[in-house]
Write a protein that holds these residues in place. Structure first.
Motif, mmCIF file in Angstrom:
data_model
loop_
_atom_site.group_PDB
_atom_site.id
_atom_site.type_symbol
_atom_site.label_atom_id
_atom_site.label_comp_id
_atom_site.label_asym_id
_atom_site.label_seq_id
_atom_site.Cartn_x
_atom_site.Cartn_y
_atom_site.Cartn_z
ATOM 1 N N GLU A 55 -6.546 5.894 3.489
ATOM 2 C CA GLU A 55 -7.908 5.622 3.026
ATOM 3 C C GLU A 55 -8.494 4.374 3.682
ATOM 4 O O GLU A 55 -9.691 4.320 3.977
ATOM 5 C CB GLU A 55 -7.935 5.497 1.508
ATOM 6 C CG GLU A 55 -7.703 6.820 0.816
ATOM 7 C CD GLU A 55 -7.524 6.719 -0.695
ATOM 8 O OE1 GLU A 55 -7.597 7.769 -1.347
ATOM 9 O OE2 GLU A 55 -7.309 5.604 -1.217
ATOM 10 N N LYS A 74 -1.108 7.095 0.894
ATOM 11 C CA LYS A 74 -2.477 7.563 0.669
ATOM 12 C C LYS A 74 -3.473 6.408 0.812
ATOM 13 O O LYS A 74 -4.529 6.553 1.417
ATOM 14 C CB LYS A 74 -2.589 8.202 -0.715
ATOM 15 C CG LYS A 74 -3.878 8.939 -0.926
ATOM 16 C CD LYS A 74 -3.836 9.770 -2.197
ATOM 17 C CE LYS A 74 -5.146 10.514 -2.376
ATOM 18 N NZ LYS A 74 -5.156 11.330 -3.569
ATOM 19 N N ARG A 75 -3.143 5.239 0.277
ATOM 20 C CA ARG A 75 -4.043 4.078 0.374
ATOM 21 C C ARG A 75 -4.178 3.621 1.820
ATOM 22 O O ARG A 75 -5.263 3.239 2.264
ATOM 23 C CB ARG A 75 -3.539 2.942 -0.517
ATOM 24 C CG ARG A 75 -4.402 1.711 -0.478
ATOM 25 C CD ARG A 75 -5.785 1.971 -1.083
ATOM 26 N NE ARG A 75 -6.631 0.808 -0.893
ATOM 27 C CZ ARG A 75 -7.852 0.838 -0.384
ATOM 28 N NH1 ARG A 75 -8.409 1.973 -0.029
ATOM 29 N NH2 ARG A 75 -8.551 -0.258 -0.229
ATOM 30 N N SER A 91 -11.861 8.538 0.701
ATOM 31 C CA SER A 91 -10.706 9.169 0.062
ATOM 32 C C SER A 91 -10.107 10.267 0.941
ATOM 33 O O SER A 91 -10.792 10.855 1.771
ATOM 34 C CB SER A 91 -11.106 9.738 -1.300
ATOM 35 O OG SER A 91 -12.066 10.744 -1.141
ATOM 36 N N VAL A 101 0.831 -1.198 0.000
ATOM 37 C CA VAL A 101 0.000 0.000 0.000
ATOM 38 C C VAL A 101 0.868 1.251 0.000
ATOM 39 O O VAL A 101 1.966 1.266 0.556
ATOM 40 C CB VAL A 101 -0.980 0.054 1.203
ATOM 41 C CG1 VAL A 101 -1.964 -1.091 1.153
ATOM 42 C CG2 VAL A 101 -0.239 0.073 2.530
#
Length: 74
Positions: free
Chosen positions: A18, A14-15, A24, A11
């Motif tokens: 999230e 940002k992921r 998001s 990952v």
């Protein structure tokens, strides 16, 4: 950017943000080791700082091995 393996998947910061946020995010900092153990399985916990909106900065904590995760929101 520092990518890490979480629950068997690679990952991005940002992921990872999230995953914990459940939606998001605008931007995320590099992933770091949180120097603590998961309260559910005892695995290693990562942290990532991110901005879910223009006016908010949150730090998320996520276990690398199981689904546990939380933020520093009050």
């Amino acid at each position: 950017m520092s990518n890490r393996v979480v629950e068997g998947r690679m990952v991005t910061p940002k992921r990872l943000a999230e995953l914990v946020e459940g939606g998001s995010v605008m931007d995320a900092e590099d992933i770091e080791d949180a120097d603590r153990d998961c309260p559910d399985c005892g695995g290693d916990v990562l942290s990532v700082g991110y901005m879910p909106s223009v006016t908010e900065f949150v730090t998320a904590y996520k276990c690398q091995d199981c689904e546990w995760g939380e933020t520093d929101r009050e």
